[in-house]
Design a protein around this motif. Structure first.
Motif, PDB file in Angstrom:
ATOM      1  N   SER A  66     -12.781 -11.912  -3.413  1.00 17.53           N
ATOM      2  CA  SER A  66     -12.511 -11.036  -2.317  1.00 17.53           C
ATOM      3  C   SER A  66     -12.809 -11.598  -1.141  1.00 17.53           C
ATOM      4  CB  SER A  66     -13.245  -9.714  -2.314  1.00 17.53           C
ATOM      5  OG  SER A  66     -14.824  -9.944  -2.400  1.00 17.53           O
ATOM      6  N   SER A 104      -4.412  -8.848  -3.293  1.00 14.87           N
ATOM      7  CA  SER A 104      -4.549  -8.257  -4.600  1.00 14.87           C
ATOM      8  C   SER A 104      -4.403  -9.386  -5.732  1.00 14.87           C
ATOM      9  CB  SER A 104      -3.584  -7.148  -4.338  1.00 14.87           C
ATOM     10  OG  SER A 104      -2.231  -7.528  -4.475  1.00 14.87           O
ATOM     11  N   ASP A 105      -4.088 -10.401  -5.327  1.00 14.32           N
ATOM     12  CA  ASP A 105      -3.672 -11.460  -6.500  1.00 14.32           C
ATOM     13  C   ASP A 105      -4.566 -12.608  -6.357  1.00 14.32           C
ATOM     14  OD1 ASP A 105      -1.421  -9.621  -7.468  1.00 14.32           O
ATOM     15  OD2 ASP A 105      -0.388 -10.379  -5.653  1.00 14.32           O
ATOM     16  N   GLU A 119      -9.015 -12.648 -10.113  1.00  7.17           N
ATOM     17  CA  GLU A 119      -8.605 -11.882  -9.276  1.00  7.17           C
ATOM     18  C   GLU A 119      -9.634 -10.666  -8.970  1.00  7.17           C
ATOM     19  OE1 GLU A 119      -5.241  -8.781 -10.486  1.00  7.17           O
ATOM     20  OE2 GLU A 119      -4.520 -10.903 -10.654  1.00  7.17           O
ATOM     21  N   ASN A 124       0.865  -0.981   0.168  1.00  2.10           N
ATOM     22  CA  ASN A 124       0.058  -0.032   0.198  1.00  2.10           C
ATOM     23  C   ASN A 124       0.751   1.240   0.088  1.00  2.10           C
ATOM     24  OD1 ASN A 124      -2.654  -1.028   0.172  1.00  2.10           O
ATOM     25  ND2 ASN A 124      -2.094  -1.932   1.953  1.00  2.10           N
TER      26      ASN A 124
END
Length: 225
Positions: free
Chosen positions: A212, A179-180, A208, A114
Motif C-alpha cells: 500500500s 488495487s493490484d 497485493e 471505484n
C-alpha cells in the motif's frame, strides 16, 4: 529514485523499473492541488469542498472537508471536484508544461475502478502514466521554482505535504495506492543546505494484500533516515 539537484546526482534501485511508467494514483493530488490553487478554485489549506451526502467506505470522507483534511485523508471526491473545475483543456496544458509522464488525460472520467463516479479519474489506473524518474523531475521542477506555479501556492502545498519534521530536516510527501500490488510514496527531504527528491514505487501482484502507500512510505522513511 533519489535526486539531488545541487549535485545533479541520481541514485536508484532497479533502474529498469525507475524508467517504467505507471498510474500515479493519489500522488497526482500534489499536481491537482497546485492546479486548484493556480486557478483560484482553492485558496489555502482551509478551502472547503461540499460533500454530497454519499456514505463512502472511508468515513473520513463523509463531510465537508478542508484542503488539508482532504489531502491528508487522500479524499478522491474532493480532488475530482478540483479537476472538473480546472477543466480538460487547462489540465492538459499544465501537465504538458510540467512534462508529467505521458500527459494523457483521454480517460477523463477514469476507468471505473471505484463504484462511485466521483471516485474515478484519469490518474487512477486509467490513461495518465508516469515513471519514478519522471516523478522526481516534476517535483524538482515545481519546488525548485522552475514551473508556472507561484511561490505562495507552493508554500501552501508544502504545508499539507509535511510528513515529518525533526527540527533540522523536513520530509514532504504523498502516498498513492492501487488495487493490484502497486503503491507509491513521492516527495522531498529538505534541510537548510538542500532539497533531495525521491520516489518509491512498489509493484508486486503476489503481495497485493501487503502493499500500500503506507508500505511505500515506511520504506522511503527508512531509506531517508
Amino acid at each position: 529514485m533519489l535526486y539531488s539537484p545541487s549535485e545533479n546526482r541520481y541514485s536508484f534501485y532497479n533502474k529498469a523499473l525507475s524508467e517504467q511508467e505507471a498510474s500515479p494514483y493519489s500522488t497526482f493530488k500534489i499536481v491537482s492541488a497546485l492546479m486548484g490553487l493556480h486557478n483560484d478554485i482553492i485558496t489555502d489549506e482551509t478551502s472547503t469542498m461540499n460533500y454530497n451526502g454519499t456514505e463512502y467506505p472511508n468515513p473520513e470522507w463523509n463531510g465537508n472537508l478542508t484542503f488539508q483534511e482532504a489531502f491528508q485523508t487522500s479524499c478522491i471526491w474532493y480532488f475530482r471536484q478540483i479537476i472538473d473545475a480546472v477543466g480538460e483543456d487547462e489540465a492538459e496544458k499544465e501537465l504538458s508544461e510540467l512534462e508529467y509522464g505521458n500527459c494523457d488525460i483521454s480517460k477523463w472520467e477514469g476507468s471505473n475502478i471505484n463504484p462511485y463516479q466521483e471516485l474515478n479519474g484519469f490518474w487512477l489506473n486509467a490513461s495518465l502514466k508516469i515513471s519514478p524518474l519522471e516523478q522526481v523531475a516534476v517535483l524538482s521542477k515545481i519546488f525548485e521554482g522552475k514551473s508556472i506555479y507561484d511561490r505562495q501556492d507552493i508554500e501552501i502545498l508544502k504545508k499539507v505535504m509535511l510528513t515529518q519534521d525533526n527540527g533540522t530536516q523536513q520530509i514532504y510527501g504523498k502516498t498513492g495506492s492501487g488495487s493490484d500490488g502497486e503503491a507509491w510514496f513521492v516527495g522531498f527531504i529538505e534541510t537548510a543546505e538542500q532539497r533531495r527528491y525521491f520516489a518509491v514505487y512498489l509493484n508486486d501482484v503476489s503481495q497485493e494484500e501487503q502493499i500500500s502507500g503506507s508500505t511505500a512510505k515506511e520504506i522511503a522513511l527508512k531509506i531517508l533516515e
